[in-house]
Design an enzyme around this catalytic site. Structure first.
Site, PDB file in Angstrom:
ATOM      1  CE1 TYR A 116       1.424  -0.204   4.531  1.00 42.19           C
ATOM      2  CE2 TYR A 116       0.177   1.614   4.446  1.00 42.19           C
ATOM      3  CZ  TYR A 116       1.181   0.859   4.479  1.00 42.19           C
ATOM      4  OH  TYR A 116       1.787   0.985   6.216  1.00 42.19           O
ATOM      5  NE  ARG A 150       7.064   3.870   0.017  1.00 39.21           N
ATOM      6  CZ  ARG A 150       6.712   4.856   1.252  1.00 39.21           C
ATOM      7  NH1 ARG A 150       7.656   4.908   1.810  1.00 39.21           N
ATOM      8  NH2 ARG A 150       5.835   5.697   1.545  1.00 39.21           N
ATOM      9  NE  ARG A 158      -5.759 -19.419   3.916  1.00 34.15           N
ATOM     10  CZ  ARG A 158      -4.497 -20.470   4.742  1.00 34.15           C
ATOM     11  NH1 ARG A 158      -5.676 -22.070   3.974  1.00 34.15           N
ATOM     12  NH2 ARG A 158      -3.741 -19.840   5.670  1.00 34.15           N
ATOM     13  CG  HIS A 183       0.231 -20.927   2.279  1.00 36.69           C
ATOM     14  ND1 HIS A 183      -0.556 -21.544   2.839  1.00 36.69           N
ATOM     15  CD2 HIS A 183       0.329 -20.647   3.611  1.00 36.69           C
ATOM     16  CE1 HIS A 183      -0.610 -21.137   3.505  1.00 36.69           C
ATOM     17  NE2 HIS A 183      -0.318 -20.368   4.373  1.00 36.69           N
ATOM     18  CE  LYS A 239       3.326   3.164   3.018  1.00 36.45           C
ATOM     19  NZ  LYS A 239       3.895   3.262   4.664  1.00 36.45           N
ATOM     20  CD  GLU A 272      10.366   1.860   9.291  1.00 37.28           C
ATOM     21  OE1 GLU A 272      10.298   3.077   9.283  1.00 37.28           O
ATOM     22  OE2 GLU A 272      10.376   0.888   9.563  1.00 37.28           O
ATOM     23  CG  LEU A 328       8.796   1.937   4.272  1.00 35.08           C
ATOM     24  CD1 LEU A 328       8.631   1.313   3.601  1.00 35.08           C
ATOM     25  CD2 LEU A 328       7.160   2.569   4.094  1.00 35.08           C
TER      26      LEU A 328
HETATM   27  N1  PDD Z   1       3.117   5.156   7.211  1.00 41.75           N
HETATM   28  N2  PDD Z   1       7.575   3.880   8.531  1.00 41.75           N
HETATM   29  C1  PDD Z   1       6.505   3.064   8.628  1.00 41.75           C
HETATM   30  C2  PDD Z   1       6.615   1.624   8.785  1.00 41.75           C
HETATM   31  C3  PDD Z   1       5.584   3.193   8.073  1.00 41.75           C
HETATM   32  O1  PDD Z   1       4.238   2.473   8.323  1.00 41.75           O
HETATM   33  C4  PDD Z   1       5.542   4.454   7.280  1.00 41.75           C
HETATM   34  C5  PDD Z   1       4.227   5.525   6.427  1.00 41.75           C
HETATM   35  C6  PDD Z   1       6.828   5.557   7.146  1.00 41.75           C
HETATM   36  C7  PDD Z   1       6.617   7.195   6.804  1.00 41.75           C
HETATM   37  O2  PDD Z   1       6.837   6.423   5.132  1.00 41.75           O
HETATM   38  P1  PDD Z   1       6.562   8.155   4.407  1.00 41.75           P
HETATM   39  O3  PDD Z   1       6.725   9.514   4.515  1.00 41.75           O
HETATM   40  O4  PDD Z   1       6.417   7.332   2.822  1.00 41.75           O
HETATM   41  O5  PDD Z   1       4.688   8.473   4.693  1.00 41.75           O
HETATM   42  C8  PDD Z   1       8.178   4.770   7.443  1.00 41.75           C
HETATM   43  C9  PDD Z   1       1.586   5.311   6.663  1.00 41.75           C
HETATM   44  C10 PDD Z   1       2.129   6.778   5.817  1.00 41.75           C
HETATM   45  C11 PDD Z   1       0.472   4.536   7.254  1.00 41.75           C
HETATM   46  O6  PDD Z   1       0.517   3.522   7.843  1.00 41.75           O
HETATM   47  O7  PDD Z   1      -0.033   4.728   7.008  1.00 41.75           O
END
Ligand code: PDD
Length: 285
Positions: A33, A52, A100, A102, A149, A182, A207
């Site tokens: 996403y 990304r 379903r 895997h 992501k 993070e 990320l």
């Molecule tokens: N999250 N690290 C993680 C684990 C994240 O899920 C996100 C973003 C970021 C920051 O990424 P960006 O600057 O591209 O938004 C860092 C989104 C916003 C969410 O899950 O809502």
């Protein structure tokens, strides 16, 4: 006003927006996403978010569901149809619907695309930023591919909930050596006691946030030095300033980490400067 979502080629009322029970996103978290900020009805850093998305998809060997240019049209349609001026657009791609199993579904199974958008209250966000937020620290118990992501966000969900229950807005993950990786949904930064601006390198342990990347551009334009290295929780607690970045929070001052007040307990001046500068550099289209 009724909300609208995009689901696999159709714009549908939000309350009727559904996917199949055997969507692999639902059964396996087999999808990825993006969340992109909307400012004045336009998309912030769409190019980087789409880049990304393509990278996440290719790491998981999922095809783009529609052409990149068509995706741009759909994102804008969803923003427009929901009359979003300031807000967020969410887009998700899964490996599609199949019995379903895997292993990957049969070739020809189409990846599924869902897009939603909602307005946010800018004044409320600015009020939060003016005070700064508290973060807690939690062990990083995620899988090793956090560079993707993925919609598999259970550790992030548990961490954010723990934060909520402790009166904090974010949780920072900490690796086995005591270094901050993070946030649950943000990237972590500090300005050390010596004045060094530090964030962890995007070497696979985090990320690679788009807000992070664009903020690095901001620093470059301003001739400001960044040190990309891991920092410990103790270093963060002793820092002069701290902040956390994401499309949903922009540059958000952190004024408390666990029980430690950061700096003088107010948002740092450098943090404020960077927050103010962000949209002057970001792509807005
Ligand atoms: N999250 N690290 C993680 C684990 C994240 O899920 C996100 C973003 C970021 C920051 O990424 P960006 O600057 O591209 O938004 C860092 C989104 C916003 C969410 O899950 O809502």
């Amino acid at each position: 006003m009724s909300r609208v979502a995009y689901v696999n080629g159709r714009y549908v009322p939000h309350r009727e927006a559904v996917v199949h029970v055997e969507d692999r996103g639902y059964q396996f978290a087999d999808g990825v996403y993006e969340v992109c900020e909307v400012l004045g009805g336009r998309l912030v850093d769409e190019t980087r978010h789409t880049d990304r998305l393509e990278r996440s998809l290719s790491e998981l060997r999922i095809d783009m569901p529609i052409a990149r240019s068509a995706l741009g049209v759909v994102l804008r349609q969803v923003v427009h149809r929901n009359r979003v001026r300031d807000g967020l657009v969410y887009f998700q791609v899964t490996r599609g619907v199949a019995r379903r199993d895997h292993v990957f579904p049969p070739s020809g199974t189409r990846p599924a695309l869902v897009v939603t958008a909602r307005s946010t209250n800018r004044a409320a966000s600015e009020a939060v930023a003016a005070k700064g937020i508290k973060v807690i620290t939690v062990p990083d118990n995620r899988w090793e591919r956090v560079d993707i992501k993925s919609v598999g966000l259970l550790p992030n969900v548990m961490a954010r909930q723990a934060a909520r229950e402790e009166g904090a807005r974010e949780a920072w993950f900490v690796d086995g050596d005591g270094f901050v990786t993070e946030g649950a949904a943000t990237n972590a930064w500090i300005v050390t006691a010596k004045g060094e601006l530090v964030t962890r390198p995007a070497d696979g342990s985090i990320l690679k946030g788009i807000t992070r990347t664009t903020l690095i551009d901001v620093l470059g334009k301003r001739g400001m030095k960044l040190v990309e290295r891991p920092f410990t929780v103790d270093e963060a607690k002793a820092a002069r300033e701290a902040f956390t970045t994401a499309a949903t929070m922009l540059v958000m001052p952190v004024v408390q980490i666990d029980d430690s007040v950061v700096g003088n307990g107010h948002p740092g001046s450098l943090t404020g400067e960077l927050r103010a500068a962000f949209h002057t550099i970001a792509e807005i289209a």
